[in-house]
Design an enzyme around this catalytic site. Structure first.
Site, mmCIF file in Angstrom:
data_model
loop_
_atom_site.group_PDB
_atom_site.id
_atom_site.type_symbol
_atom_site.label_atom_id
_atom_site.label_comp_id
_atom_site.label_asym_id
_atom_site.label_seq_id
_atom_site.Cartn_x
_atom_site.Cartn_y
_atom_site.Cartn_z
ATOM 1 N N CYS A 43 0.796 -1.225 0.000
ATOM 2 C CA CYS A 43 0.000 0.000 0.000
ATOM 3 C C CYS A 43 0.830 1.277 0.000
ATOM 4 O O CYS A 43 0.284 2.374 0.031
ATOM 5 C CB CYS A 43 -0.955 -0.004 1.187
ATOM 6 N N HIS A 92 -2.541 8.325 6.253
ATOM 7 C CA HIS A 92 -2.715 7.007 5.640
ATOM 8 C C HIS A 92 -3.913 6.284 6.245
ATOM 9 O O HIS A 92 -4.557 5.490 5.556
ATOM 10 C CB HIS A 92 -1.456 6.162 5.859
ATOM 11 N N HIS A 127 -10.020 2.098 1.317
ATOM 12 C CA HIS A 127 -8.575 1.951 1.146
ATOM 13 C C HIS A 127 -8.290 1.504 -0.287
ATOM 14 O O HIS A 127 -8.583 0.366 -0.675
ATOM 15 C CB HIS A 127 -8.027 0.939 2.141
#
Length: 406
Positions: A162, A299, A334
Site C-alpha cells: 500500500c 494514511h 482503502h
C-alpha cells in the site's frame, strides 16, 4: 538538483471519474462505498467495497489495444490522459527518452485467475489467448501505457503493497530532480474486484459494519473495525521547473520532500518506526520543520492497530502543533496500491479548489486520536504544505511533502 513541479493530474476513483467530479465529492464529504451482493453470494465475510460508477470500457481506445489491458490499467490510461491534458502535453511531446513512466501496482489478480480458469475448463492453454500474458504481470500498467504513449525513458512498476503509489511518485521525483528525466508520468493503480481482495477478507481485515456502507470506513474513530477495499487509478505529471517554465504551463504544485523507511519486523503489524523515519526524512529533504506543515493527509485505513500507530507517530513528531489532519479513506475506502497516488492527486485538487476535505465518520475519538487535530468539517482554504503518509504490508513506509501556492 532540479526543482520538481506538478503540471498535471488525473484520477478515476469511486468518488468519480476525473478531477472535477472527485473534487466535488471531496468538498461534499461524499462516500463511494457500497455493499456488493456478489461478495455476499460468494461467502465473503464483508460485502463492502468502493464502486466506480459510469465507466464505459468500450469508450476508450480500440478493441485490439484494450485486449492487453485489465480494467485498472484502462483506469490508469484515463487518469494519465487527463493529467497530460492539464499539463498541455501531446503524445508527440512525451515520445522519446526525456519522458518516463512509473506506476505503483502490486497485483493483477483477476486476469491471472481467468487464465487459470480457462485451462481448467478446456484442458489446454491455447484458449487463453496471446494478449493475456501482458495483463497478468504486475508491470502491466507501465508496460501498456509505455507502449501506448511511446515512452522511451524510464518505464517500470513499483510493487510495495500500500506504499506503492507514494514510492512511485517519490522515485519519479528523484529522477527529475537528478536530471535523468525531464518529466515522469507517475501514479498508482488498483484493481477493484472481489478476486483481488478475497485473501484480505480471509485475514479479517475488512470492516463488518455493512448496515450503512457509507459510514463503514471511519479512520481514527474509536468504533473502527477494519478497512474497506477500493481502487481505480491516479496519475501525476512531474517535470523540472525549468521545463515547465520553458513551456509556459501553469504549475499546480511542487514535490518538496520524499522519505521512505521500513519497520523491518512484522509482515502485517505496523510498528510506526519506519513511518516516523520516512516522515522525518521527507521533512529534512523539504528543509521544513513540523510547524511548516498545514495539512496532514493521513494514511489511516480504519483499522484498530494501524490508525493507532500512525496517531502515535504524528503525536511524537508534531507534538502540540498538530496540523489539520484527515484520512480521505473515510470517503474512498482503502485504495491499496493506488492509495498514495490518490492522496497526492486529492491534495492537488484541494489546493486548486481552495479547501481541505474532512475526515467523515469521525464521531468518537479514542485516547490517541483525541489529541490529533482531526478535521470534522470542510476547511474553506487549500493546503500550502501537505504531508502525505503511506504504509504497507511488510512494514514498507513512505511520505511525501507537497507544496502549493494560494
Amino acid at each position: 538538483m532540479h526543482r520538481v513541479v506538478i503540471t498535471g493530474f488525473g484520477i478515476v476513483s469511486c468518488l468519480g471519474i476525473g478531477a472535477e467530479n472527485v473534487g466535488n465529492a471531496l468538498r461534499q464529504g461524499k462516500s463511494g462505498i457500497v455493499n456488493d451482493p456478489e461478495r455476499s453470494a460468494l461467502g465473503f465475510r464483508s460485502p463492502l467495497t468502493g464502486q466506480i460508477s459510469g465507466f464505459d470500457r468500450q469508450a476508450y481506445l480500440s478493441r485490439k489495444q484494450r485486449k492487453t489491458m485489465p480494467d485498472f490499467v484502462l483506469h490508469a490510461y484515463v487518469a494519465v490522459e487527463e493529467a497530460m491534458g492539464m499539463a498541455r502535453l501531446t503524445r508527440e511531446d512525451v515520445h522519446g527518452p526525456a519522458t518516463g513512466i512509473i506506476f505503483g501496482a502490486d497485483s493483477s489478480c483477476e486476469s491471472a485467475i481467468r487464465a487459470v480458469d480457462i485451462v481448467r475448463a478446456t484442458g489446454e492453454t491455447k484458449a487463453i489467448g496471446g494478449a493475456t500474458v501482458f495483463g497478468v504481470m504486475n508491470s502491466t500498467v507501465s508496460m501498456n501505457l509505455g507502449c501506448l504513449f511511446g515512452i522511451q525513458g524510464a518505464c517500470w512498476t513499483v510493487s510495495a503493497a500500500c506504499a506503492s503509489g507514494t514510492l512511485a511518485i517519490g522515485q519519479a521525483a528523484q529522477l527529475v530532480a537528478s536530471g535523468q528525466q525531464q518529466r515522469v508520468i507517475c501514479g498508482g493503480a488498483q484493481e477493484i474486484n472481489w478476486q483481488s481482495t478475497s485473501s484480505f477478507d480471509a485475514l479479517r481485515a475488512f470492516s463488518m459494519d455493512s448496515v450503512n456502507p457509507t459510514r463503514a470506513s471511519k479512520p481514527f474513530d474509536s468504533r473502527r473495525d477494519g478497512l474497506v477495499p477500493s481502487g481505480g487509478a491516479a496519475a501525476l505529471v512531474l517535470e523540472s521547473h525549468d521545463s515547465a517554465s520553458r513551456r509556459g504551463v501553469p504549475i499546480a504544485g511542487e514535490v518538496l520532500g520524499f522519505g521512505f523507511a521500513s519497520d523491518g519486523e512484522s509482515m502485517a503489524v505496523p510498528t510506526g518506526v519506519g513511518l516516523g523515519m520516512a516522515i522525518r526524512q521527507a521533512l529534512h529533504q523539504a528543509g521544513a520543520g513540523p510547524e511548516a506543515i498545514d495539512y496532514i493527509c493521513a494514511h489511516a485505513t480504519s483499522t484498530p492497530r494501524g490508525d493507532a500507530v500512525e496517531a502515535q507517530v504524528l503525536l511524537d513528531i508534531f507534538g502540540d502543533i498538530q496540523p489539520p489532519t484527515s484520512s480521505l479513506k473515510s470517503m474512498t475506502g482503502h485504495e491499496l496500491w493506488m492509495a498514495g497516488a490518490s492522496q497526492a492527486v486529492s491534495c492537488s485538487i484541494m489546493a486548486q479548489g481552495g479547501f481541505i476535505a474532512p475526515n467523515i465518520n469521525f464521531e468518537e475519538p479514542d485516547e490517541l486520536s483525541s489529541r490529533l487535530n482531526i478535521i470534522r468539517e470542510l476547511i474553506p482554504q487549500g493546503p500550502q504544505m501537505a504531508l502525505c503518509n503511506a504504509a504497507g504490508f511488510g512494514g514498507t513506509n513512505a511520505a511525501l511533502i507537497l507544496g502549493f501556492q494560494r
